[in-house]
Every structure is written in C-alpha cells, then in structure tokens.
Write an enzyme that holds these catalytic residues in place. Structure first.
Site, mmCIF file in Angstrom:
data_model
loop_
_atom_site.group_PDB
_atom_site.id
_atom_site.type_symbol
_atom_site.label_atom_id
_atom_site.label_comp_id
_atom_site.label_asym_id
_atom_site.label_seq_id
_atom_site.Cartn_x
_atom_site.Cartn_y
_atom_site.Cartn_z
ATOM 1 N N GLU A 167 0.796 -1.235 0.000
ATOM 2 C CA GLU A 167 0.000 0.000 0.000
ATOM 3 C C GLU A 167 0.825 1.280 0.000
ATOM 4 O O GLU A 167 0.254 2.367 -0.087
ATOM 5 C CB GLU A 167 -0.958 -0.017 1.190
ATOM 6 N N GLU A 173 -0.499 -5.224 15.215
ATOM 7 C CA GLU A 173 -0.354 -5.194 13.759
ATOM 8 C C GLU A 173 1.101 -5.106 13.332
ATOM 9 O O GLU A 173 1.508 -5.715 12.343
ATOM 10 C CB GLU A 173 -1.142 -4.007 13.191
#
Length: 677
Positions: A470, A614
C-alpha cells in the site's frame, strides 16, 4: 535497479509471562500492570469481551454486525455495547479495588474459552471469577464467581449496567418474575446508537446456588440515566465457599426485530438452563471446534502461540451467519470493524481448511453484498461487481475519503473471487457453486474484463491502482493486482465448465494478455515504476503463494531474496514474513523459514497474554490478520497443505529443525489428519 541489502533483524527473546515452560492451552500471568496491560478477548463469533486488569471489570463488549455512523471518517463504525459483566464486590462493607486484590493471577483457558481472575482479599477471603462468551448462545455471556471465606464475612455482590458515552436516549428497567420454583431478577437497559439507527439492548440476571426460598434478596438501585445496578448480600462462615453467577445477553435491532424483549428472554433462558447446563453446552461446542487442531512437538512456546492464534480466529467467526471478521476481530473497535482483504487472503484460508462451515459464513457475507458490489462497479464506469476496499453492514464503500485505498485498491475484488473458488475447491459442493459461487465469480470476472485497458497482445494493462503493497499508490500493472485478476478470470472459466455452462470467451482472452512485469535480471517487478524502494507488505511474493502465477523454484527464490531485503524492520504488518516462511518451507530451507516464522509475530507481542499487534512494537491488538498469516505459514508452509481444484493435498515441505513433528487434525470436510516429521 537498487541493489540495497539489509541485515536480518536480531530478535530478542523475552518472556512476556515470566514462566519457564509454556502451557499448550493456558496463558497465565501474575505480572498485572495496568499501565502495561493489553487485554485478551473471549468471544463466540458474535459477542466479544475484552479483559481488564481491574477486578470485576471488562474493558470492552463488542457485537459483530452492529454499526452506526459516528467518529472516524464519516463512515460506519463498530459500537461499544452495554458492559453487562461489570460488577463490584464488597466484603464487610469495603469495596474491592485494584489495591485490595493481592496475589492477583489471570488466565486464559483457550481449550474452554474462559477467562479467569483470582486474588486474595487480605486475611478475609480468596476470590475467583471466570467469564465466558457462550459458544452455543450467540448473544449470551456468563460470569461465574466463587468466594472462599477465611473468616466469617458478609459479602455484597452487585451487577452494574452502564451505557457507553456514545449511546443516547438510555432507558433502564428492572423487573422481577416470581414463579413457584424460581425468582428471576432482570436488570435491563436500552439505548439508541449515535444516529438513532439502532436500538441496543442488554439484560442480565443472577444465578444463585441456593434453592428457591433461600436465595438472597435482590435490590435494585437507579443511579443516573446511564447506570443502574442490582445487588444482594450474603453472610459466609469461615471455611465456606459461596458461588453465584451473572448471565446476560446483548443484542441490537441489527440482529433481531424485537431486541429489548429478546435480550430479556435470553437472560431468562440462561437462568432457567442453569450454570451447569450452560457451561456443559459451551464446552462441548469448543471441544468440537478443537477437533481441528495444530499440534507441534518440540517447541512448547510455538505450540501455545499457535493455539492462541487458532483460538482467536475461532472466537471471531461463527457458523450459520453472514458475518466476516475485521482485522481486529471482536477485540475492540479497531479499523471500525470493517472487512478488508484481511479476511479473504489472510484469515480465511486457515479457517477454510480446518472448519469449512465457519468459512462459509465469511463467503455468505460477500454473497449477500454482491448487488452493492455491482452498484459500486457501475458508479465507477465498470461492468460486473467491484467489491469495496472497506465493507461494513451494507456492502457499500466504507473507506474514509482521505484514504486512496477506497477508490483504487481494486485487488480486493479478486481476493473475494479467489476465496469463493477456494471454498468450492475444499468442499466440492456443486450446488453451492451454482447458487452462490458462480454469481460472485462471473460478476467479478466481468469486472476485470471491463477494468483492463486493451493496448495490444500482452498489454491488457491495469492502470492506476493502489498495490497490495500500500505504499505504492496510483501505479500501473501492479504484480499482485494483475496476477490476482488473472486468477479470478481463470477460476470463473473453470467454474463455468464444472457447471456445464459456456464461459465468456473474453475472460481467458483477457487473462492471457494481462502482463506481469520483470526487471532485466528476471526479478518480478512490483509495478511499472518500481525501482527497489522499501515495501509496506508482501506483493510480488504473493504470486508464488497463495497464487500459483510463479511456480518455478528458482524464480520463487530469486523474488524472495530480492524482496525480503525491502521490508523495513518496523512499521509494517505481520503477514509479510509469514509469506516468506511459507515459501522458504516449501523450498526446503528450514533455517530461513524458521527465521521468518519468528519474525512474523514475536516482535509484535504485547503483555501480559502475548496478544499480537499489527506491527513490531505496535499496541493495537488483537491483530487477527497477522494471526491468519502465521497460521497459513504453519498449515501451508511447514504442513505443506495445498488447496487444489480436486481438494486439499499435501506438498513437500520442511519443519524447523527442533520441531520433532507437526500434526494437523480435522482438515477439510472429511476431517483428515496430516503429519510432518
């Protein structure tokens, strides 16, 4: 082309628990520091409860499928529900707070999905309580409290119902239902969600161990609009043990047409079932889930960690629904509770091979939102179905407008299609393929046929996308997007043939002309303008797994050795290293595979329950996406499982050198076992 190389990160192995040997099923701690405490979740696929370091408190109660518009980004958000398990306990008139709970220990039992806290209250009593999100009852929770008196004491136990700040128009009710054999005290609250869209309801009741007529008297107290409570008092003699429970339900108008009455009915049902039956059915349901298990011999800590990952994925999914987990599952409000590719590409494969019935709910979520995906494609000038990057209740695009991934991260559509095809591959269910799978596969194939720009043979380009990596925004011919689109088109054509239909001839024409770019030295190029920059997450390496675009071992290794040096040591999500693990295990490189296995999650763990964040050093657990990636590295990497058009097979792989064996049980519809030694 950059030739930059970096060293592998050095991993520091620090025990987050202070215990020498890891229990395969229980994660325990007596190092409870409120300032350094990341709660662990107990959930049943519908209702999640997050632990707190404070006695008799839970941090969050989260309901799957309940969204409203408030807060971040003008999009739908998960909502905090009524905290129906918060309570207080007084002993001889003193309310027990954090400083009154000595020798506190907390433990997650993953086998039975219960969270226990125990402590001493001076020289007066030992206290233990365990709560469960009951697996067989989607909206119901149970807290079981045990008090052992060290001397004669009087206790007061109170169940406190409090509405979260975001809710409005709170209404509190108390009712007693008196029957010849039981008195049912109902503590009930309702509120509107922030925009008034949803009615949110919760109700609970005490379960006492005494016979009717000897139960303590329950008193109701109204405090303010947002809080009320019910309480009882009881004298306990020295040496005696007293037990009571709180059972309750939380439900909204997103789940039921009459949530207020249903919440109270559910609490009554739990009361009349009784503690023993409730726990018996709950434990039986979890025993059935654990028939599909991963067993590691030779690495106790890895075994516990793998069980924790499996436990969380099982906790965040549920059979017979049309719900799909967000990156943080039911562990809080992270990512607004939205559904991304995190589900289809990362969490779903492990669930699919171990429990196809759970995976079916996740695909049903997408099937029921197919019409919204078609409207999304139409609005962007494309044909077929274009799934949103972030999805919530309705299936429209829910990405905040400032994030370019909303309009441009189109590979999500192929991820949904690949997951759909894989469900058929594992189950071989042709009726499902015809009714549910084919509509998704054909509509998504139509999308890609309209999405490509036809610039001559071999140049059906897919321009202007956000890559799977991304950090690469508005790029052309991204490797993963292009290869996933090709797979989508091929699977749609295969599905047509299985069903005796004629596939659109243009699908394979398009698939054969979508380019996958390479550098002059043969390394697969991430996108048209990529020149060796750092990458946020795996992209090119996904072409080898889970895709089968790149199958030559020399090419797989060439791409691995190039891109593994492009991942920074921090700030990137956990799944990338899991893909490296899978590929190196299949290439037979046990040392490299184990290195990346450790790097995939150990630096992401938070105390005191080893919950995964994460990123390395991150503090937003529980990151179910990362758990799904690591589980794939065990199942499909070390375990060699492979999903094919004919079902699940096992390919050659290697284990870490100190693992004596890996046993995977309950695989696929036939519940097969696979062993690697």
């Amino acid at each position: 082309m950059s030739l930059r190389r970096t060293f592998f990160p050095v991993l520091l192995f620090i025990s987050l628990q202070g215990i020498a040997q890891a229990d395969p099923w229980k994660i325990s701690t007596n190092a409870i520091k409120p300032s350094d405490y990341y709660g662990v979740t107990v959930a049943n696929g519908m209702l999640g409860i997050v632990s707190s370091p404070e006695p008799f408190k839970v941090k969050d109660v989260v309901l799957a499928g309940a969204y409203d518009l408030y807060g971040r980004g003008r999009v739908s958000n998960f909502l905090r529900s009524f905290n129906l398990l918060n309570m207080y306990l007084e002993i001889d008139g003193r309310r027990i707070g954090t400083n009154d709970a000595q020798n506190m220990k907390q433990e997650l039992d993953m086998k039975q999905a219960g969270f226990n806290t125990q402590f001493d209250h001076g020289d007066k009593a030992s206290v233990s309580y365990t709560y469960y999100s009951l697996r067989h009852l989607p909206f119901t929770v149970l807290m079981d409290v045990t008090i052992t008196a060290k001397k004669d004491i009087t206790i007061t136990g109170a169940s406190v119902m409090e509405a979260p700040d975001a809710l409005k128009e709170v209404q509190n009710y108390y009712n007693e239902i008196d029957r010849p054999h039981v008195v049912i005290s109902l503590l009930t609250s309702t509120a509107k969600s922030p925009t008034g869209k949803l009615l949110m309801c919760a109700s609970n009741t005490f379960l006492f161990s005494e016979d009717h007529g000897h139960e303590p008297r329950v008193i109701h107290e109204m405090w303010d609009n947002n809080m009320h409570l019910m309480k009882f008092s009881k004298k306990i003699k020295a040496g005696e043990t007293y037990r009571f429970s709180i059972a309750g339900a939380s439900i909204t108008s997103a789940h039921h047409d009459d949530p207020l009455n249903e919440a109270e009915r559910s609490a009554i049902f739990a009361k009349l079932e009784g503690r023993e039956r409730l726990l018996s059915f709950h434990k039986k349901a979890w025993d059935e889930l654990w028939t599909s298990d991963i067993k590691v011999e030779g690495d106790d800590q890895a075994q516990q960690d793998i069980h924790s990952m499996l436990y969380h994925l099982y906790s965040f999914t549920r059979e017979g629904t049309a719900l799909s987990p967000s990156p943080m599952g039911l562990s809080g409000l992270g990512y607004n509770g939205h559904v991304f590719w995190d589900t289809e590409l990362w969490m779903y494969p492990a669930i699919l091979v171990l429990h196809p019935e759970l995976a079916k709910s996740m695909i049903e979520y997408r099937y029921q939102r197919l019409e919204a995906a078609k409207r999304n494609a139409f609005s962007k000038g494309y044909k077929g179905a274009m799934y949103p990057w972030e999805s919530a209740e309705t299936g429209v695009e829910e990405t905040p407008v400032w994030a370019l991934s909303g309009p441009f991260e189109h590979h999500i559509t192929a991820c949904v299609a690949i997951a759909t095809w894989n469900y058929y591959c594992v189950t071989q269910d042709k009726n499902w393929l015809k009714e549910k799978g084919w509509p998704i596969l054909s509509a998504t194939a139509d999308f890609w046929a309209s999405r490509v720009e036809r610039n001559g043979p071999g140049h059906y380009d897919i321009k202007n996308v956000v890559a799977a990596d991304e950090w690469a925004e508005n790029v052309d011919n991204n490797a993963f997007t292009n290869a996933a689109a090709k797979a989508n088109l091929q699977f749609a054509a295969e599905a047509a043939k299985i069903l005796g239909l004629t596939p659109d001839a243009d699908w394979m024409n398009v698939a054969l002309n979508i380019p996958v770019l390479k550098f002059p030295d043969g390394v697969t190029r991430e996108h048209a303008t990529y020149n060796g920059e750092g990458i946020k997450q795996a992209d090119v390496n996904l072409l080898s797994y889970p895709l089968k675009e790149v199958t030559d071992p020399k090419q797989i290794r060439k791409d691995l050795e190039y891109y593994e040096t492009r991942v920074p040591n921090e700030g990137t999500p956990a799944m990338t290293q899991a893909v490296f693990t899978t590929l190196y295990a299949r290439l037979g490189d046990a040392d490299k595979a184990y290195h990346w296995f450790k790097d995939a999650y150990l630096p992401n763990l938070n105390p005191p329950f080893r919950v995964i964040a994460e990123t390395k050093g991150g503090t937003n657990p529980y990151f179910a996406t990362g758990a799904g990636g690591v589980l794939q590295s065990v199942l499909m990497g070390f375990g060699g499982l492979e999903i094919t058009a004919k079902g699940i097979v096992q390919v050659k792989s290697v284990l870490p050198k100190h693992w004596k064996s890996l046993t995977i049980t309950g695989v696929g519809p036939e519940k097969k076992s696979y062993i690697v030694k």
